[in-house]
Design a protein around this motif. Structure first.
Motif, PDB file in Angstrom:
ATOM      1  N   PRO A   5       0.934  -1.186   0.103  1.00 20.96           N
ATOM      2  CA  PRO A   5       0.009   0.124   0.079  1.00 20.96           C
ATOM      3  C   PRO A   5       0.929   1.091   0.013  1.00 20.96           C
ATOM      4  O   PRO A   5       1.993   1.357   0.637  1.00 20.96           O
ATOM      5  N   THR A   6       0.425   2.409  -0.784  1.00 22.74           N
ATOM      6  CA  THR A   6       1.069   3.567  -0.878  1.00 22.74           C
ATOM      7  C   THR A   6       0.608   4.463  -0.225  1.00 22.74           C
ATOM      8  O   THR A   6      -0.907   4.514   0.368  1.00 22.74           O
ATOM      9  N   VAL A  10      -3.717   5.146   0.975  1.00 27.14           N
ATOM     10  CA  VAL A  10      -4.125   5.695   2.045  1.00 27.14           C
ATOM     11  C   VAL A  10      -5.040   6.845   1.824  1.00 27.14           C
ATOM     12  O   VAL A  10      -6.192   6.855   2.764  1.00 27.14           O
ATOM     13  N   ALA A  43      -4.941   3.553   7.066  1.00 31.73           N
ATOM     14  CA  ALA A  43      -3.651   2.931   6.955  1.00 31.73           C
ATOM     15  C   ALA A  43      -3.691   1.783   7.690  1.00 31.73           C
ATOM     16  O   ALA A  43      -3.146   0.631   7.041  1.00 31.73           O
ATOM     17  N   TYR A  48      -0.892  -0.368   5.641  1.00 25.04           N
ATOM     18  CA  TYR A  48       0.181   0.805   5.209  1.00 25.04           C
ATOM     19  C   TYR A  48       1.277   0.460   6.346  1.00 25.04           C
ATOM     20  O   TYR A  48       1.038   0.337   7.418  1.00 25.04           O
TER      21      TYR A  48
END
Length: 70
Positions: A5-6, A10, A43, A48
């Motif tokens: 995840p970037t 998020v 997140a 994340y």
């Protein structure tokens, strides 16, 4: 294997801008606690890697706010 995840992921999940996620992560500018909480929850939900850092910043914000109330 899925992608990591970037910040963009998020931001999309929290329905905020990438700049807002950056402000929460780096503490460069004031962000409302409600907004920081949305970013943290997003997140955490998507896995994340810096969710823990966001949580720490939120804790610091709460302590600062509590200590500096009139």
């Amino acid at each position: 294997m899925g992608h990591r995840p970037t910040v963009q992921d998020v931001a999309a999940r929290a329905k905020v801008s990438v700049a807002t996620v950056d402000r929460v992560l780096n503490g460069r500018a004031k962000v409302r606690e409600e907004t920081a909480r949305k970013v943290y929850e997003a997140a955490r939900e998507i896995g994340y890697h810096a969710a823990g850092l966001i949580h720490q910043r939120m804790q610091r914000f709460r302590h600062y706010r509590h200590d500096h109330q009139p």
